[in-house]
Design a protein around this motif. Sequence first.
Motif, mmCIF file in Angstrom:
data_model
loop_
_atom_site.group_PDB
_atom_site.id
_atom_site.type_symbol
_atom_site.label_atom_id
_atom_site.label_comp_id
_atom_site.label_asym_id
_atom_site.label_seq_id
_atom_site.Cartn_x
_atom_site.Cartn_y
_atom_site.Cartn_z
ATOM 1 N N LYS A 10 40.232 40.585 40.688
ATOM 2 C CA LYS A 10 41.254 41.913 40.407
ATOM 3 C C LYS A 10 42.525 41.953 40.480
ATOM 4 O O LYS A 10 42.776 43.124 40.048
ATOM 5 C CB LYS A 10 41.790 42.399 42.280
ATOM 6 C CG LYS A 10 39.952 42.545 42.903
ATOM 7 C CD LYS A 10 39.965 42.428 44.273
ATOM 8 C CE LYS A 10 38.808 42.910 45.577
ATOM 9 N NZ LYS A 10 39.620 43.063 46.726
ATOM 10 N N VAL A 13 42.044 42.794 36.442
ATOM 11 C CA VAL A 13 41.756 44.633 36.288
ATOM 12 C C VAL A 13 42.596 44.979 36.039
ATOM 13 O O VAL A 13 43.420 45.687 35.587
ATOM 14 C CB VAL A 13 41.042 45.147 36.846
ATOM 15 C CG1 VAL A 13 40.040 46.123 36.911
ATOM 16 C CG2 VAL A 13 39.407 43.965 37.368
ATOM 17 N N SER A 39 42.172 54.814 31.625
ATOM 18 C CA SER A 39 41.136 53.877 32.425
ATOM 19 C C SER A 39 39.874 53.939 30.786
ATOM 20 O O SER A 39 39.264 52.372 30.302
ATOM 21 C CB SER A 39 39.641 54.843 32.835
ATOM 22 O OG SER A 39 38.833 55.751 32.235
ATOM 23 N N LEU A 44 37.593 50.440 31.221
ATOM 24 C CA LEU A 44 37.544 50.945 32.942
ATOM 25 C C LEU A 44 36.620 52.272 32.927
ATOM 26 O O LEU A 44 36.923 52.977 32.258
ATOM 27 C CB LEU A 44 37.788 50.189 33.444
ATOM 28 C CG LEU A 44 38.750 48.988 33.621
ATOM 29 C CD1 LEU A 44 40.095 48.398 34.622
ATOM 30 C CD2 LEU A 44 37.062 47.595 34.521
ATOM 31 N N SER A 45 35.619 52.208 34.627
ATOM 32 C CA SER A 45 35.630 53.293 34.471
ATOM 33 C C SER A 45 36.389 54.252 35.973
ATOM 34 O O SER A 45 37.009 53.579 35.778
ATOM 35 C CB SER A 45 34.231 53.387 35.732
ATOM 36 O OG SER A 45 34.653 53.254 36.836
ATOM 37 N N THR A 48 36.960 52.977 38.812
ATOM 38 C CA THR A 48 37.511 51.529 38.890
ATOM 39 C C THR A 48 39.019 52.093 38.695
ATOM 40 O O THR A 48 39.438 51.253 40.016
ATOM 41 C CB THR A 48 36.819 50.916 38.201
ATOM 42 O OG1 THR A 48 35.029 50.391 38.192
ATOM 43 C CG2 THR A 48 37.933 49.589 38.091
ATOM 44 N N ASN A 51 40.604 53.332 42.264
ATOM 45 C CA ASN A 51 40.207 52.442 42.858
ATOM 46 C C ASN A 51 41.625 51.177 43.260
ATOM 47 O O ASN A 51 41.956 50.950 44.367
ATOM 48 C CB ASN A 51 39.131 51.256 43.052
ATOM 49 C CG ASN A 51 38.145 52.180 43.576
ATOM 50 O OD1 ASN A 51 37.231 52.717 44.491
ATOM 51 N ND2 ASN A 51 36.573 51.455 43.103
ATOM 52 N N TYR A 52 42.860 51.347 41.872
ATOM 53 C CA TYR A 52 43.349 50.838 41.767
ATOM 54 C C TYR A 52 44.703 51.430 42.210
ATOM 55 O O TYR A 52 45.733 50.894 42.977
ATOM 56 C CB TYR A 52 43.251 49.866 40.336
ATOM 57 C CG TYR A 52 42.569 48.479 40.719
ATOM 58 C CD1 TYR A 52 42.901 47.374 40.646
ATOM 59 C CD2 TYR A 52 41.123 48.872 40.508
ATOM 60 C CE1 TYR A 52 42.042 46.295 40.834
ATOM 61 C CE2 TYR A 52 39.983 47.502 40.542
ATOM 62 C CZ TYR A 52 40.714 46.857 40.788
ATOM 63 O OH TYR A 52 40.318 45.240 40.199
#
Length: 199
Positions: A10, A13, A39, A44-45, A48, A51-52
């Motif tokens: 995590k 990322v 992204s 990254l998608s 994702t 999500n952060y």
Amino acid sequence: MCPKVTSQHKLEVRGRIIQSAIECFSNDGFDRTRMDEISLSADLSKGTLYNYFENKEDLFNAICEDSLDLLKVQLHHLFTKSRDDLISNAELFYENFQKLQKEGTAKVFFEALAESTRNPKLQKILFNHRLKIYKVVENYLQIQSDMGFIKADRNLAYVASGIVSLFDGITTASLIGIPENYNKKTWAVAIKAILSNLD
């Protein structure tokens, strides 16, 4: 069954996203950068990414926090046992901090500053970040005062504000093309003059 995502993964990322945001903000400007470009740059998608971080302001806040952590580490390395070491280490601070910041970070801060005149969320983030920087530098100066390197009667909040403003001014000079040798010398001479007058 989904594999367990480790905290280390995590962090990696999150770091990739922040680095991609710095690159995108630096190259295209804060306003023109879209979350999907970040992204894509981070490989990254969009899911994702979200999500952060909820939005670009949230991402910029993370850049601020990383910069603040770096400042704390650098100031910690300046804790010394003699006043002469304090001045010589402070002279080196500008160069060391500039080297350690992620490339493009200074440009991103100035991009955000310009955008903050139209974006109240960004302005609030910058305002709070600036207050945190002042406090970190003031706390560091207070430790030096407690060690007897700085007179106790000095208003360290204003000194901290002045030192931060000096650093920002020299960083601005660097961004507009003033040679780095000149900038380093300006910092060294000015910070020595400031600290020498605090004893």
